[in-house]
Enzyme design. Structure first.
Site, PDB file in Angstrom:
ATOM      1  CG  HIS A  90      28.618 -23.459  21.970  1.00 32.22           C
ATOM      2  ND1 HIS A  90      28.556 -22.880  20.632  1.00 32.22           N
ATOM      3  CD2 HIS A  90      27.560 -24.691  21.877  1.00 32.22           C
ATOM      4  CE1 HIS A  90      27.684 -23.673  19.688  1.00 32.22           C
ATOM      5  NE2 HIS A  90      27.198 -24.237  20.524  1.00 32.22           N
ATOM      6  CB  THR A 102      21.402 -26.613  14.900  1.00 39.37           C
ATOM      7  OG1 THR A 102      22.829 -26.527  15.519  1.00 39.37           O
ATOM      8  CG2 THR A 102      20.876 -25.932  15.321  1.00 39.37           C
ATOM      9  CB  CYS A 117      25.765 -37.856  14.299  1.00 44.24           C
ATOM     10  SG  CYS A 117      26.281 -36.867  16.138  1.00 44.24           S
ATOM     11  CG  ASP A 158      30.540 -23.101  15.345  1.00 39.35           C
ATOM     12  OD1 ASP A 158      30.231 -23.582  16.270  1.00 39.35           O
ATOM     13  OD2 ASP A 158      30.413 -23.079  14.557  1.00 39.35           O
ATOM     14  CG  HIS A 191      27.373 -35.687  19.346  1.00 39.42           C
ATOM     15  ND1 HIS A 191      28.107 -37.129  18.511  1.00 39.42           N
ATOM     16  CD2 HIS A 191      28.226 -35.640  19.475  1.00 39.42           C
ATOM     17  CE1 HIS A 191      28.970 -37.925  19.227  1.00 39.42           C
ATOM     18  NE2 HIS A 191      29.221 -36.957  20.278  1.00 39.42           N
ATOM     19  N   GLY A 250      17.790 -24.356  21.467  1.00 39.21           N
ATOM     20  CA  GLY A 250      18.675 -23.602  19.812  1.00 39.21           C
ATOM     21  C   GLY A 250      19.892 -24.775  19.706  1.00 39.21           C
ATOM     22  CG  HIS A 306      27.656 -29.261  20.978  1.00 39.39           C
ATOM     23  ND1 HIS A 306      26.572 -29.815  20.363  1.00 39.39           N
ATOM     24  CD2 HIS A 306      27.172 -28.168  20.229  1.00 39.39           C
ATOM     25  CE1 HIS A 306      25.604 -29.238  20.162  1.00 39.39           C
ATOM     26  NE2 HIS A 306      26.013 -28.258  20.005  1.00 39.39           N
TER      27      HIS A 306
HETATM   28  P1  5GP Z   1      23.932 -26.076  18.277  1.00 40.46           P
HETATM   29  O1  5GP Z   1      23.442 -24.534  17.922  1.00 40.46           O
HETATM   30  O2  5GP Z   1      23.316 -27.454  18.090  1.00 40.46           O
HETATM   31  O3  5GP Z   1      23.942 -25.801  20.029  1.00 40.46           O
HETATM   32  O4  5GP Z   1      25.551 -25.707  17.622  1.00 40.46           O
HETATM   33  C1  5GP Z   1      26.105 -26.877  16.592  1.00 40.46           C
HETATM   34  C2  5GP Z   1      27.424 -25.557  17.015  1.00 40.46           C
HETATM   35  O5  5GP Z   1      27.821 -26.406  15.626  1.00 40.46           O
HETATM   36  C3  5GP Z   1      26.758 -24.601  15.691  1.00 40.46           C
HETATM   37  O6  5GP Z   1      27.755 -23.131  16.567  1.00 40.46           O
HETATM   38  C4  5GP Z   1      27.538 -24.354  14.119  1.00 40.46           C
HETATM   39  O7  5GP Z   1      28.860 -23.623  13.640  1.00 40.46           O
HETATM   40  C5  5GP Z   1      28.322 -25.577  14.187  1.00 40.46           C
HETATM   41  N1  5GP Z   1      28.733 -27.088  12.589  1.00 40.46           N
HETATM   42  C6  5GP Z   1      27.950 -27.186  12.793  1.00 40.46           C
HETATM   43  N2  5GP Z   1      28.009 -28.669  11.939  1.00 40.46           N
HETATM   44  C7  5GP Z   1      29.759 -28.222  11.478  1.00 40.46           C
HETATM   45  C8  5GP Z   1      30.701 -28.650  11.426  1.00 40.46           C
HETATM   46  O8  5GP Z   1      30.684 -29.546  10.402  1.00 40.46           O
HETATM   47  N3  5GP Z   1      31.608 -28.574  11.850  1.00 40.46           N
HETATM   48  C9  5GP Z   1      32.190 -27.567  12.812  1.00 40.46           C
HETATM   49  N4  5GP Z   1      33.889 -27.417  13.013  1.00 40.46           N
HETATM   50  N5  5GP Z   1      30.964 -26.822  13.372  1.00 40.46           N
HETATM   51  C10 5GP Z   1      29.904 -27.532  12.760  1.00 40.46           C
HETATM   52 ZN    ZN Z   2      26.649 -38.103  17.011  1.00 36.18          ZN
END
Ligand code: 5GP
Ligand code: ZN
Length: 112
Positions: free
Chosen positions: A100, A93, A3, A29, A96, A91, A98
């Site tokens: 924003h 991706t 993860c 991010d 885990h 959406g 989180h």
């Molecule tokens: P989701 O689409 O799941 O809501 O958001 C995942 C976020 O994690 C995306 O905005 C993506 O740019 C960010 N992200 C994915 N991998 C990494 C990483 O290795 N480091 C950082 N700082 N952000 C990441």
């Molecule tokens: Zn995790």
């Protein structure tokens, strides 16, 4: 477990940290969608907001408290947005939990 956010929480994958305590951490991010784009996560692996229960829901309140503190520190006095993406249609991706924290520009509604 493979993860990426667990690895960021443990320091195995580097990130630009904005906040950290024993329960949560916040980092910038990689692909910012606004001038300020910070992710806030529990250090414990919780795969999505669907896994929140009466026993662990305190972590969500703590994450929101820190989000507001980070918004103030980043001078988002004109407003900001807190987003949680859940599941495929939401959406999400990274599997885990989180949130924003986005700010520094005017946001559109509804989101795409
Ligand atoms: P989701 O689409 O799941 O809501 O958001 C995942 C976020 O994690 C995306 O905005 C993506 O740019 C960010 N992200 C994915 N991998 C990494 C990483 O290795 N480091 C950082 N700082 N952000 C990441
Ligand atoms: Zn995790």
């Amino acid at each position: 477990m493979d993860c990426v956010f667990c690895k960021i929480a443990s320091g195995e994958i580097p990130s630009k940290k904005a906040y950290e305590d024993e329960k949560i951490c916040a980092f910038y991010d990689l692909d910012p969608q606004a001038p300020v784009h910070i992710l806030i996560i529990p250090k414990e692996h919780i795969s999505s907001i669907k896994e929140i229960t009466p026993e662990n829901s305190g972590i969500v309140a703590h994450i929101f408290e820190v989000a507001v503190k980070l918004a103030k520190e980043n001078h988002l006095d004109n407003g900001f947005r807190i987003v949680n993406n859940c599941g495929e249609d939401g959406g999400q991706t990274v599997q885990h939990l989180h949130i924003h924290l986005l700010g520094g520009r005017s946001m559109k509604w509804p989101p795409g």
